[in-house]
Enzyme design. Sequence first.
Site, PDB file in Angstrom:
ATOM      1  N   LYS A  16       0.835  -1.215   0.000  1.00  0.00           N
ATOM      2  CA  LYS A  16       0.000   0.000   0.000  1.00  0.00           C
ATOM      3  C   LYS A  16       0.865   1.257   0.000  1.00  0.00           C
ATOM      4  O   LYS A  16       0.572   2.233  -0.688  1.00  0.00           O
ATOM      5  CB  LYS A  16      -0.918   0.019   1.242  1.00  0.00           C
ATOM      6  N   HIS A  41       4.667   0.820   6.307  1.00  0.00           N
ATOM      7  CA  HIS A  41       4.498   1.078   4.874  1.00  0.00           C
ATOM      8  C   HIS A  41       5.840   1.512   4.301  1.00  0.00           C
ATOM      9  O   HIS A  41       6.388   2.538   4.706  1.00  0.00           O
ATOM     10  CB  HIS A  41       3.430   2.160   4.652  1.00  0.00           C
ATOM     11  N   GLN A 224      -3.062  -2.042   7.340  1.00  0.00           N
ATOM     12  CA  GLN A 224      -3.426  -3.469   7.437  1.00  0.00           C
ATOM     13  C   GLN A 224      -4.176  -3.907   6.167  1.00  0.00           C
ATOM     14  O   GLN A 224      -3.895  -3.373   5.118  1.00  0.00           O
ATOM     15  CB  GLN A 224      -4.249  -3.740   8.703  1.00  0.00           C
TER      16      GLN A 224
HETATM   17  P1  GDP Z   1       2.333  -2.122   3.043  1.00  0.00           P
HETATM   18  O1  GDP Z   1       2.298  -2.344   4.515  1.00  0.00           O
HETATM   19  O2  GDP Z   1       1.100  -2.591   2.367  1.00  0.00           O
HETATM   20  O3  GDP Z   1       2.697  -0.717   2.679  1.00  0.00           O
HETATM   21  O4  GDP Z   1       3.507  -3.059   2.491  1.00  0.00           O
HETATM   22  P2  GDP Z   1       4.984  -3.198   3.131  1.00  0.00           P
HETATM   23  O5  GDP Z   1       5.742  -1.968   2.852  1.00  0.00           O
HETATM   24  O6  GDP Z   1       4.903  -3.652   4.535  1.00  0.00           O
HETATM   25  O7  GDP Z   1       5.524  -4.453   2.320  1.00  0.00           O
HETATM   26  C1  GDP Z   1       5.715  -4.413   0.952  1.00  0.00           C
HETATM   27  C2  GDP Z   1       7.212  -4.651   0.667  1.00  0.00           C
HETATM   28  O8  GDP Z   1       7.391  -4.958  -0.688  1.00  0.00           O
HETATM   29  C3  GDP Z   1       8.076  -3.425   0.914  1.00  0.00           C
HETATM   30  O9  GDP Z   1       9.351  -3.840   1.321  1.00  0.00           O
HETATM   31  C4  GDP Z   1       8.130  -2.748  -0.449  1.00  0.00           C
HETATM   32  O10 GDP Z   1       9.299  -1.972  -0.637  1.00  0.00           O
HETATM   33  C5  GDP Z   1       8.154  -3.938  -1.339  1.00  0.00           C
HETATM   34  N1  GDP Z   1       7.483  -3.753  -2.639  1.00  0.00           N
HETATM   35  C6  GDP Z   1       6.367  -3.026  -2.938  1.00  0.00           C
HETATM   36  N2  GDP Z   1       6.016  -3.216  -4.218  1.00  0.00           N
HETATM   37  C7  GDP Z   1       6.909  -4.093  -4.730  1.00  0.00           C
HETATM   38  C8  GDP Z   1       7.059  -4.721  -6.007  1.00  0.00           C
HETATM   39  O11 GDP Z   1       6.284  -4.526  -6.933  1.00  0.00           O
HETATM   40  N3  GDP Z   1       8.093  -5.590  -6.141  1.00  0.00           N
HETATM   41  C9  GDP Z   1       8.973  -5.865  -5.146  1.00  0.00           C
HETATM   42  N4  GDP Z   1       9.948  -6.725  -5.371  1.00  0.00           N
HETATM   43  N5  GDP Z   1       8.863  -5.290  -3.941  1.00  0.00           N
HETATM   44  C10 GDP Z   1       7.842  -4.434  -3.732  1.00  0.00           C
HETATM   45  P1  IMO Z   2       0.427  -2.867   7.273  1.00  0.00           P
HETATM   46  O1  IMO Z   2      -0.310  -1.555   7.341  1.00  0.00           O
HETATM   47  C1  IMO Z   2       0.570  -7.083   8.305  1.00  0.00           C
HETATM   48  C2  IMO Z   2      -1.188  -8.208  12.148  1.00  0.00           C
HETATM   49  C3  IMO Z   2      -0.257  -8.713  13.236  1.00  0.00           C
HETATM   50  C4  IMO Z   2      -1.189  -9.683  13.943  1.00  0.00           C
HETATM   51  C5  IMO Z   2      -2.541  -8.961  13.883  1.00  0.00           C
HETATM   52  C6  IMO Z   2      -2.868  -8.161  15.144  1.00  0.00           C
HETATM   53  O2  IMO Z   2       1.907  -2.717   7.221  1.00  0.00           O
HETATM   54  O3  IMO Z   2      -0.138  -3.724   6.192  1.00  0.00           O
HETATM   55  P2  IMO Z   2      -2.006  -5.830  16.108  1.00  0.00           P
HETATM   56  O4  IMO Z   2      -0.635  -5.397  16.547  1.00  0.00           O
HETATM   57  O5  IMO Z   2      -2.591  -5.011  15.021  1.00  0.00           O
HETATM   58  O6  IMO Z   2      -2.961  -6.013  17.253  1.00  0.00           O
HETATM   59  O7  IMO Z   2      -1.783  -7.332  15.510  1.00  0.00           O
HETATM   60  O8  IMO Z   2      -2.460  -8.075  12.782  1.00  0.00           O
HETATM   61  N1  IMO Z   2      -0.825  -6.880  11.607  1.00  0.00           N
HETATM   62  C7  IMO Z   2      -0.290  -6.695  10.390  1.00  0.00           C
HETATM   63  N2  IMO Z   2       0.099  -7.604   9.452  1.00  0.00           N
HETATM   64  N3  IMO Z   2       0.649  -5.756   8.057  1.00  0.00           N
HETATM   65  C8  IMO Z   2       0.239  -4.851   8.970  1.00  0.00           C
HETATM   66  O9  IMO Z   2       0.146  -3.538   8.697  1.00  0.00           O
HETATM   67  C9  IMO Z   2      -0.220  -5.309  10.227  1.00  0.00           C
HETATM   68  N4  IMO Z   2      -0.674  -4.699  11.348  1.00  0.00           N
HETATM   69  C10 IMO Z   2      -1.064  -5.678  12.174  1.00  0.00           C
HETATM   70  O10 IMO Z   2       0.867  -9.366  12.696  1.00  0.00           O
HETATM   71  O11 IMO Z   2      -1.316 -10.857  13.199  1.00  0.00           O
HETATM   72 MG    MG Z   3       3.413  -3.307   5.989  1.00  0.00          MG
END
Ligand code: GDP
Ligand code: IMO
Ligand code: MG
Length: 424
Positions: A16, A41, A224
């Site tokens: 996201k 994020h 999330q």
């Molecule tokens: P969010 O919580 O939904 O914002 O996602 P996160 O940032 O926790 O996890 C997504 C991970 O994948 C991060 O390390 C990003 O830098 C990486 N990422 C996002 N889009 C892509 C993609 O298209 N390809 C690859 N290889 N990595 C990506």
């Molecule tokens: P983003 O925004 C993935 C999961 C935790 C656990 C459950 C409850 O980066 O996508 P909490 O601390 O919220 O009470 O934990 O939710 N969890 C996530 N998993 N991405 C997240 O956020 C999360 N935020 C909470 O691992 O299973």
């Molecule tokens: Mg995340």
Amino acid sequence: MPVQIIVGAQWGDEGKGKIIDYLSEHADLVARYQGGANAGHTVAIGGERYVLHLIPSGILHPHTTCYLGNGVVIDPVALLQEIELLTKKDIVLKGRLFISHRAHLVMPYHKLLDQSRELADEQHKIGTTGRGIGPAYVDKVHRMGIRIVDLLDETTLREKIIHNLEEKNAILSALYGQSPLEAEAILHEYRELDEQLDPYITDVSRALHLGIASGKSVLCEGAQGTLLDIDLGTYPYVTSSSPTSGGACTGLGLGPTQIDRVLGVIKAYTTRVGMGPLPTEISPESGIDLRTLGAEYGATTGRPRRCGWFDAVVANYAVQVNGIAAWAVTKLDVLDTLAEIKICVAYRYRGKEIKTFPADLAMLEQCEPVYETLPGWQESTAAVRTFNALPARAQQYLRMLTEITQTPIEIISVGPNREQTIFC
Ligand code: GDP
Ligand code: IMO
Ligand code: MG
């Protein structure tokens, strides 16, 4: 698009942050509507990698104004650390970041309760991030929470902290053997934090209304994901807020009639962190290691993420409960080297095929994925910038996702960097 909600369609970490950063180029206002510092994020720009927990991912475009809505739970310590980190990277926040005066605060006892509960009961553990999120939302619903507005008046704040500690200290000492917390110490700490937060506090609902009325475009940023939603997710293995699109209205003080559209962010495969069912989970014996290929380690806790194939039952459920109009499909490049790729098109439960997502977790645990297997493209997509330039088999895979979810793909992400994005 004037007001658009960006929602995670799986169990969080769909990418996201990257998609919101990408869309923020053409947005004026970016507003987080729920969750707290449990979110992580990640946005990669050039050689720089930013991990945002509370501050909207739109902040990295200097022209945006960013908001934390009333539905977010604010840990002031975490927020100020994030502000400091971004300030050090020359990102201006004053006058660009605003926090709702109605948002609830995460207090020190919330974090302690969250962590103690998880440690004390292995059998009922959720695998939370330990950021105090559950206990903070419990107090909100229990009408014991402390809000940003309460920081303004020392007498009210003291009274609320004392009232809360009567209950929390009893629980912390009786159930978890913790020493009692001191009201005056918390009061002092939060009054000091308030001085630093003061310039950021505003009426977010009103600011967004005025913005929309003057023609500004808004991105409502979900944290999330759909399956972690307190009402619609895999309860009890969920978070304590409403990441689904409905949460954007209550979490920002907007009416449903003000929302124009919902964009779902979905990985080209599936991941989840923490406990709970994951029907398409890939076993280590399969030799397919999406965790290594996709660097699937939590942005907040560093925990390894569990990985599975794309689950269309989940995706269709996400379309249903969020009203998703189009997809942003992320991490397509992670599948680049695979010889075969599976898509779960239904579940088999007690010999019968089902396509609806079960509410009963015991039933979900017994569901076996029904897969269709597609040939892999085995070519790098990382440098591709148009749909037509993607390998034919990658196009075939994406067409199948569109067909099976009856939802068009608008954005394809082929790498973590801002420019590794295809707009269809
Ligand atoms: P969010 O919580 O939904 O914002 O996602 P996160 O940032 O926790 O996890 C997504 C991970 O994948 C991060 O390390 C990003 O830098 C990486 N990422 C996002 N889009 C892509 C993609 O298209 N390809 C690859 N290889 N990595 C990506
Ligand atoms: P983003 O925004 C993935 C999961 C935790 C656990 C459950 C409850 O980066 O996508 P909490 O601390 O919220 O009470 O934990 O939710 N969890 C996530 N998993 N991405 C997240 O956020 C999360 N935020 C909470 O691992 O299973
Ligand atoms: Mg995340």
